[in-house]
Motif scaffolding. Structure first.
Motif, PDB file in Angstrom:
ATOM      1  N   ALA A  58       0.706  -1.305  -0.083  1.00 44.83           N
ATOM      2  CA  ALA A  58      -0.245  -0.014   0.026  1.00 44.83           C
ATOM      3  C   ALA A  58       0.820   1.289   0.110  1.00 44.83           C
ATOM      4  N   ALA A  59       2.252   1.192   0.369  1.00 45.09           N
ATOM      5  CA  ALA A  59       3.130   2.306   0.316  1.00 45.09           C
ATOM      6  C   ALA A  59       4.246   1.946   0.273  1.00 45.09           C
ATOM      7  N   GLY A  60       5.331   2.790  -0.356  1.00 51.98           N
ATOM      8  CA  GLY A  60       6.784   2.280  -0.499  1.00 51.98           C
ATOM      9  C   GLY A  60       7.098   2.350   0.972  1.00 51.98           C
ATOM     10  N   THR A  61       6.958   2.902   1.870  1.00 56.87           N
ATOM     11  CA  THR A  61       7.205   2.771   3.147  1.00 56.87           C
ATOM     12  C   THR A  61       7.089   1.620   3.741  1.00 56.87           C
ATOM     13  N   GLY A  63       6.660  -1.112   2.128  1.00 54.76           N
ATOM     14  CA  GLY A  63       7.544  -2.156   1.413  1.00 54.76           C
ATOM     15  C   GLY A  63       8.895  -2.176   2.238  1.00 54.76           C
ATOM     16  N   LEU A  64       9.516  -0.982   2.388  1.00 49.66           N
ATOM     17  CA  LEU A  64      10.791  -0.794   2.873  1.00 49.66           C
ATOM     18  C   LEU A  64      10.927  -1.746   4.369  1.00 49.66           C
ATOM     19  N   HIS A  65       9.770  -1.437   5.145  1.00 50.44           N
ATOM     20  CA  HIS A  65       9.616  -1.897   6.234  1.00 50.44           C
ATOM     21  C   HIS A  65       9.441  -3.274   6.303  1.00 50.44           C
ATOM     22  N   TYR A  84      21.048  11.458   3.039  1.00 58.37           N
ATOM     23  CA  TYR A  84      20.419  12.460   2.071  1.00 58.37           C
ATOM     24  C   TYR A  84      19.285  11.357   1.450  1.00 58.37           C
ATOM     25  N   THR A  85      18.114  11.668   1.825  1.00 60.08           N
ATOM     26  CA  THR A  85      17.103  10.802   1.417  1.00 60.08           C
ATOM     27  C   THR A  85      15.659  11.390   2.079  1.00 60.08           C
ATOM     28  N   PHE A  86      14.741  10.829   1.500  1.00 63.15           N
ATOM     29  CA  PHE A  86      13.313  11.347   2.081  1.00 63.15           C
ATOM     30  C   PHE A  86      13.094  10.471   3.322  1.00 63.15           C
ATOM     31  N   ALA A  87      12.578  11.135   4.145  1.00 60.04           N
ATOM     32  CA  ALA A  87      12.129  10.573   5.643  1.00 60.04           C
ATOM     33  C   ALA A  87      11.730   9.186   5.836  1.00 60.04           C
ATOM     34  N   ALA A  88      11.118   8.801   4.650  1.00 64.49           N
ATOM     35  CA  ALA A  88      10.431   7.558   4.600  1.00 64.49           C
ATOM     36  C   ALA A  88      11.644   6.242   4.842  1.00 64.49           C
ATOM     37  N   THR A  89      12.725   6.551   4.389  1.00 66.45           N
ATOM     38  CA  THR A  89      13.817   5.445   4.214  1.00 66.45           C
ATOM     39  C   THR A  89      14.137   5.423   5.691  1.00 66.45           C
ATOM     40  N   PRO A 146      20.960   1.332   0.310  1.00 58.81           N
ATOM     41  CA  PRO A 146      21.419   2.532  -0.471  1.00 58.81           C
ATOM     42  C   PRO A 146      20.190   3.071  -1.238  1.00 58.81           C
ATOM     43  N   VAL A 147      20.046   4.428  -1.298  1.00 55.85           N
ATOM     44  CA  VAL A 147      18.854   5.015  -1.811  1.00 55.85           C
ATOM     45  C   VAL A 147      19.190   5.371  -3.458  1.00 55.85           C
ATOM     46  N   TYR A 148      18.160   5.175  -4.128  1.00 59.30           N
ATOM     47  CA  TYR A 148      18.323   5.462  -5.752  1.00 59.30           C
ATOM     48  C   TYR A 148      18.006   6.914  -6.005  1.00 59.30           C
ATOM     49  N   ALA A 172      17.660  -2.301  -1.412  1.00 56.52           N
ATOM     50  CA  ALA A 172      17.412  -1.031  -2.102  1.00 56.52           C
ATOM     51  C   ALA A 172      16.306  -0.256  -2.110  1.00 56.52           C
ATOM     52  N   ASP A 173      16.526   1.024  -1.461  1.00 56.54           N
ATOM     53  CA  ASP A 173      15.185   2.101  -1.639  1.00 56.54           C
ATOM     54  C   ASP A 173      15.376   2.713  -3.033  1.00 56.54           C
ATOM     55  N   ALA A 174      14.584   1.891  -3.734  1.00 55.11           N
ATOM     56  CA  ALA A 174      14.418   2.413  -5.244  1.00 55.11           C
ATOM     57  C   ALA A 174      13.360   3.133  -5.640  1.00 55.11           C
ATOM     58  N   ALA A 175      12.578   3.691  -4.417  1.00 49.16           N
ATOM     59  CA  ALA A 175      11.185   4.216  -4.432  1.00 49.16           C
ATOM     60  C   ALA A 175      10.936   5.012  -5.886  1.00 49.16           C
ATOM     61  N   ALA A 176      11.695   5.872  -6.194  1.00 49.18           N
ATOM     62  CA  ALA A 176      11.310   6.559  -7.419  1.00 49.18           C
ATOM     63  C   ALA A 176      12.326   6.000  -8.767  1.00 49.18           C
ATOM     64  N   GLY A 208      -1.781   5.519  -3.783  1.00 48.70           N
ATOM     65  CA  GLY A 208      -0.649   5.211  -2.728  1.00 48.70           C
ATOM     66  C   GLY A 208      -0.308   3.819  -3.275  1.00 48.70           C
ATOM     67  N   GLY A 209       0.907   3.351  -3.134  1.00 43.78           N
ATOM     68  CA  GLY A 209       1.109   1.837  -3.313  1.00 43.78           C
ATOM     69  C   GLY A 209       2.724   1.999  -3.348  1.00 43.78           C
ATOM     70  N   GLY A 210       3.267   0.803  -3.530  1.00 42.57           N
ATOM     71  CA  GLY A 210       4.585   0.372  -3.620  1.00 42.57           C
ATOM     72  C   GLY A 210       4.716  -1.191  -4.168  1.00 42.57           C
ATOM     73  N   HIS A 299      15.292   9.391 -13.682  1.00 38.60           N
ATOM     74  CA  HIS A 299      15.197  10.615 -13.863  1.00 38.60           C
ATOM     75  C   HIS A 299      13.842  10.993 -13.226  1.00 38.60           C
ATOM     76  N   TRP A 300      13.531  10.898 -12.001  1.00 42.52           N
ATOM     77  CA  TRP A 300      12.396  11.125 -11.315  1.00 42.52           C
ATOM     78  C   TRP A 300      12.226  12.679 -11.386  1.00 42.52           C
ATOM     79  N   PHE A 301      13.280  13.395 -10.588  1.00 42.37           N
ATOM     80  CA  PHE A 301      13.415  14.887 -10.786  1.00 42.37           C
ATOM     81  C   PHE A 301      14.524  15.312 -11.330  1.00 42.37           C
TER      82      PHE A 301
END
Ligand SMILES: *Cc1c(COP(=O)(O)O)cnc(C)c1O
Length: 399
Positions: A58-61, A63-65, A84-89, A146-148, A172-176, A208-210, A299-301
């Motif tokens: 239901a969310a990337g967070t 999935g990481l958990h 250097y990442t988003f708080a979810a990691t 590692p975060v992508y 791998a946090d490949a969220a994006a 929402g999802g992952g 190239h997410w952002f």
């Protein structure tokens, strides 16, 4: 130049196909956490990422958990990750009961530095029996994450070698990063478990999802088991404490319709990245978002990096662009500066993250929705140049 309507930073690209897919799912009665769209989404995700199995959540967070719990990471453990990442990691690491250890990125691609990880393991850790323990903290190293960053894969050959040498699994946090490739290879094979997000601002969305993908069928099965309340058999038997983390069939229907367009989306993201990289190349000191030679980033952002020595502040550029119908805001504030992790034992444990500190305040993502038109791109580039010019003149002009 014609001033367009407001250009948002990153919004979903939804067509009638997505609308019809969701309507059909609602009408089918499969509205909850199982159904044909979940199955199809998972099969297509596995095919897209080179996995033997994909578990949609239901969310990337979440999935990481789940990935951490499936690998046995919990209380008494630490996970080495990028500051250097988003708080979810880091949140997911804490949800698992473990402690995040924030390490530096490398300047070349803004992903977790394998050198920093190796140095940390060599200098701060020791083997105690079959456990790898951080000497000063008494915590076992349970995983490396590692975060992508911006959908750009980290140096996964290095991390695989480090993981093998020290006996630590890689998540791998490949969220994006859905749609990215590394040295011509699919993402799923690069780590024990790889996690994606399909939140609304990601390249493809399910609302929402992952998903958690793997080339290890048994490990993926464990993630699936944990995600669905760890139920065994048809009766109300559960063998471990499980989670209700599954995606719904409605979300999967949307995600699956989006996944069919992934190739076009990533191609457009690549064009946007190229346009911004070329559009400011002649502005002294301004940088582009990084791209390693052997990587196909998702190239997410994309956007610009402000020089270190400008006499104006990035906030002025942001408000100048917002006033001209361009939706921009500052990017990730590193985890070592977050109040949420201030009381964590590891927080003050390592030295300053030199590359992270040098970079983070200067990163400015520019509008990069896949629906961005060429006209929008021309307007954004011209307007950024104009506002930068005004800011530079304003401060250097005599009072
Ligand atoms: C988006 C994102 C996540 C979290 O995904 P959610 O689906 O919002 O829970 C995790 N890590 C990174 C790096 C992200 O960009």
């Amino acid at each position: 130049m014609r001033v367009p309507a407001f250009i948002p930073l990153a919004v979903p690209n939804i067509t009638e196909d997505e609308v019809q897919a969701v309507l059909a799912a609602v009408r089918s009665g499969w509205v909850s956490t199982s159904g044909p769209d979940v199955k199809a989404f998972e099969e297509n995700l596995a095919a897209t990422t080179g996995a033997v199995d994909a578990v949609a959540v239901a969310a990337g967070t979440m999935g990481l958990h789940l990935a951490l719990v499936a690998l046995g990471v919990g209380v008494g453990d630490a996970v080495l990750t990028a500051g250097y990442t988003f708080a979810a990691t880091a949140n997911a690491i804490c949800h698992a009961g473990a402690e995040p250890i924030f390490l530096d990125i490398r300047a070349s691609d803004w992903t977790l530095s394998p050198d920093a990880v190796e140095a940390y393991l060599a200098e701060k850790c020791e083997r105690v029996g079959d456990r790898l323990v951080i000497r000063d903290l008494g915590l076992r190293v349970g995983a490396i994450m590692p975060v992508y960053t911006n959908g750009h894969p980290a140096d996964m050959d290095r991390f695989s070698a480090i993981g093998r040498a020290w006996g630590v699994p890689i998540v791998a946090d490949a969220a994006a990063a859905i749609g990215a490739r590394y040295k011509g290879r699919d993402l799923a094979g690069l780590a024990e478990l790889t996690v994606f997000s399909f939140n609304g601002n990601k390249t493809i969305t399910s609302g929402g999802g992952g998903a958690v993908v793997s080339t290890d069928a048994a490990l993926a099965a464990r993630v699936r088991h944990l995600a669905t309340t760890a139920r065994v058999g048809a009766d109300y038997d559960h063998d471990v404490v499980g989670f209700n983390y599954r995606i719904t069939n409605l979300e999967a229907a949307l995600g699956n319709a989006q996944l069919k367009r992934l190739g076009d989306f990533v191609a457009r993201k690549r064009e946007i990245h190229r346009a911004y990289s070329e559009g400011f190349a002649d502005l002294g000191g301004f940088g582009a978002f990084p791209l390693a030679e052997d990587v196909e980033s998702a190239h997410w952002f994309a956007g610009i990096v402000i020089p270190e020595d400008v006499s104006w502040c990035v906030g002025d550029l942001i408000s100048g662009l917002n006033a001209r119908q361009i939706g921009v805001r500052s990017f990730w504030k590193p985890m070592q500066h977050q109040g949420s992790f201030a009381s964590r034992p590891a927080r003050a444990h390592d030295g300053p993250l030199v590359e992270t500190e040098r970079l983070w305040r200067r990163v400015l993502p520019l509008p990069c929705s896949t629906s961005l038109t060429d006209e929008d791109l021309v307007y954004v580039i011209a307007t950024v140049r104009e506002v930068v010019g005004e800011l530079s003149r304003r401060v250097t002009a005599p009072a």
